[in-house]
Design an enzyme around this catalytic site. Structure first.
Site, PDB file in Angstrom:
ATOM      1  N   GLU A  47       0.796  -1.231   0.000  1.00  0.00           N
ATOM      2  CA  GLU A  47       0.000   0.000   0.000  1.00  0.00           C
ATOM      3  C   GLU A  47       0.834   1.291   0.000  1.00  0.00           C
ATOM      4  O   GLU A  47       0.671   2.145   0.870  1.00  0.00           O
ATOM      5  CB  GLU A  47      -0.960  -0.009   1.201  1.00  0.00           C
ATOM      6  N   GLU A  49      -5.937 -10.887  -1.165  1.00  0.00           N
ATOM      7  CA  GLU A  49      -6.726 -10.708   0.069  1.00  0.00           C
ATOM      8  C   GLU A  49      -8.219 -10.735  -0.266  1.00  0.00           C
ATOM      9  O   GLU A  49      -8.985  -9.874   0.186  1.00  0.00           O
ATOM     10  CB  GLU A  49      -6.359  -9.380   0.754  1.00  0.00           C
TER      11      GLU A  49
HETATM   12  C1  GLA Z   1      -4.745  -4.571   4.332  1.00  0.00           C
HETATM   13  C2  GLA Z   1      -3.472  -5.295   4.710  1.00  0.00           C
HETATM   14  C3  GLA Z   1      -3.760  -6.557   5.423  1.00  0.00           C
HETATM   15  C4  GLA Z   1      -4.835  -6.394   6.458  1.00  0.00           C
HETATM   16  C5  GLA Z   1      -6.047  -5.860   5.808  1.00  0.00           C
HETATM   17  C6  GLA Z   1      -7.141  -5.866   6.831  1.00  0.00           C
HETATM   18  O1  GLA Z   1      -5.311  -5.081   3.212  1.00  0.00           O
HETATM   19  O2  GLA Z   1      -2.653  -5.591   3.608  1.00  0.00           O
HETATM   20  O3  GLA Z   1      -2.619  -6.999   6.067  1.00  0.00           O
HETATM   21  O4  GLA Z   1      -4.415  -5.538   7.475  1.00  0.00           O
HETATM   22  O5  GLA Z   1      -5.721  -4.585   5.325  1.00  0.00           O
HETATM   23  O6  GLA Z   1      -7.205  -7.081   7.531  1.00  0.00           O
END
Ligand code: GLA
Length: 378
Positions: free
Chosen positions: A154, A260
């Site tokens: 990020e 994710e």
């Molecule tokens: C982001 C992070 C993850 C996690 C999510 C929420 O996507 O990359 O590690 O913290 O937020 O669970």
């Protein structure tokens, strides 16, 4: 006589085997790795139902939190590998492709990293030294065992430029990303290295991610894949935007990973910011419409959405090397507590009892492998 009994026995055994419930990892074995983010109860196996589910369904694992800086390196000079060692051991015992998440991120990184002993910001040299030491220590410890790392998480703002809020950016400057990848490569030259972010499917952030990866590649920085986090909802992103994004990243020479994945079915909570709904009954009903169970029709929409997504992933199986769900069952999901605490969310493929949801059935039945091995799925 004996041999005809045997024939009947093997006949029954074969039918039984071919009717076994398909699993995700079996269904997509010829397509991409299929993973889940784990929490300690799963890899310590204190939650036996979920540990069994993970072993049966997934061939890759990601650590939801235990490899983040704040957990593994809470104080200057002090590491705690207790949870991470156990996570890696679980993956090795079960022959899973083990992911490290993550090395450099603005969040879940303690303040001390960016400060001197008086609480003043450190300079570029000190911060880079800390970054290198952290990466060499953590990646080095799991060298050859953790196969792929989210090196930078990020880094992009919505504008598509590097986020100026990141203390890494503020102190080191824009080359903090190159440095992180170089150190990770130095620590384990065989490990796959990834850039991981959300909402890079469309718009300025999409173009920013493409530009960033192109720049890294043209400077000879080893980057193997882009992680599109995949925090989706029933309508976003559109199928065509998702496909275009996968194609764009594949064209610039990186693998694509959905790192994710979850699909939110709850109403958007952005209008009320971080309000605590546990204290407001009206808000509670509005933002938490399914506190007891998911209505069948919404479950069906979720199933359709998951089917659409996996149809796209399968179509682009040459570009996609892994699809990881962010959690194992609905009760695990961060979406129960974010962006407002105390909701009941349903974003994954297994329900709170660890039972497959209609979305699971739809997803496994899409794959050619499931078609061959599973006569039970209609
Ligand atoms: C982001 C992070 C993850 C996690 C999510 C929420 O996507 O990359 O590690 O913290 O937020 O669970």
């Amino acid at each position: 006589m004996k041999s005809s009994y045997l024939t009947v026995f093997w006949g029954i055994a074969l039918v039984t085997t071919s009717c076994a419930q398909a699993t995700l990892k079996e269904a997509f074995k010829n397509d991409f790795l299929i993973g889940a983010a784990l929490s300690p109860a799963q890899f310590y196996e204190s939650n036996q139902v979920e540990a069994a589910l993970v072993k049966a369904e997934f061939n890759s694992i990601s650590p939801e939190n235990v490899l983040k800086w704040e957990v593994i390196h809470p104080e200057l000079g002090q590491y705690d590998f207790t949870l991470a060692d156990r996570y890696v051991a679980f993956g090795e015992t079960n022959q899973m492709f083990i992911i490290g998440h993550n090395l450099v991120w603005q969040n879940q990184t303690p303040d001390w990293v960016f400060q001197d002993q008086h609480g003043q910001p450190v300079g570029r040299t000190v911060l880079l030294k800390r970054m290198r030491e952290h990466i060499l220590t953590v990646v080095g410890r799991y060298k050859g065992r953790i196969k792929g790392w989210d090196v930078v998480n990020e880094a992009l703002a919505d504008t598509g430029h590097l986020s100026k809020d990141s203390r890494w950016f503020k102190i080191v400057g824009s080359d903090y990303i190159e440095k992180a990848f170089q150190y990770a490569h130095e620590a384990d030259p065989e490990a796959e290295l990834y850039y991981n972010d959300y909402s890079i499917e469309i718009g300025s952030k999409h173009y920013g991610a493409l530009a960033l990866i192109r720049k890294l590649k043209s400077s000879g920085i080893p980057i193997h894949a882009v992680g599109m986090q995949g925090h989706y909802n029933l309508d976003w992103p559109t199928n065509s935007d998702l496909e275009a994004a996968i194609n764009d990243f594949a064209k610039i020479g990186v693998k694509v990973m959905i790192t994710e994945l979850d699909v939110d079915v709850l109403p958007s909570a952005w209008d009320v910011g971080s309000a605590d709904i546990t204290k407001n009954v009206k808000l509670q009903e509005k933002l938490n419409p399914y506190p007891a169970s998911l209505p069948k029709d919404v479950g069906q929409r979720l199933a359709n959405r998951y089917a659409e997504l996996f149809r796209i992933f399968l179509k682009h199986r040459d570009a996609i090397s892994r699809v990881t769900l962010w959690g194992v069952e609905d009760g695990d999901s961060w979406l129960n507590d974010w962006p407002v605490a105390g909701r009941t969310s349903y974003p994954l493929l297994f329900d709170r009892a660890g039972k497959p949801k209609p979305a699971f059935e739809r997803v496994v039945s899409l794959s050619a492998a499931a078609g061959q091995t599973n006569c039970c799925i209609k």
